[in-house]
Structure formats: C-alpha cells, structure tokens
Write a protein that holds these residues in place. Structure first.
Motif: not given
Length: 69
Positions: A63-65, A1-24
């Motif tokens: 992105i995990k969720s 899924m292309n999440y970037k298309n859903q991350m539009t200006p003004g749209t609020n969202f909750k996202v869980t992802f893995t940081k570069s150090n491996g931490e969620d």
C-alpha cells in the motif's frame, strides 16, 4: 501501519497499492459485511470494489496511500 485493522466491514476507503505485476492500482471499496479476509495470509485483504462489485485482493505490504472516506 496495519491497514488491515482499518479495513473493517462497511468502512469505505480509497487505497493505492502495487499489483503483483508492478503496476500501481487505486481502488475505492470496502470489506464486505461478512468481513471476508484471506485466512492464513495476514498481509492480504479481500475488498469489494465500489461501482463494479468485484472482489479484489490487496497485499497490505504494498500500500502506497490509504484514506478512509
């Protein structure tokens, strides 16, 4: 899924992802009104974290969720 298309200006969202150090990390945020994205990096998006107003960069490939709110 292309999440970037859903991350539009003004749209609020909750996202869980893995940081570069491996931490969620979970962020509730939005893309600022100017639609500031990291040019030349199609898998990165810069968001404004709600509550703190700080800018965070998310690698959409880790992105995990994702949930629109």
């Amino acid at each position: 899924m292309n999440y970037k298309n859903q991350m539009t200006p003004g749209t609020n969202f909750k996202v869980t992802f893995t940081k570069s150090n491996g931490e969620d990390r979970t962020i509730v945020g939005h893309v600022n009104e100017s639609g500031k994205h990291n040019s030349g990096k199609p898998n990165l998006v810069t968001v404004v974290e709600n509550g703190t107003g700080e800018y965070r960069t998310i690698n959409t490939q880790t992105i995990k969720s994702f949930q629109l709110i």
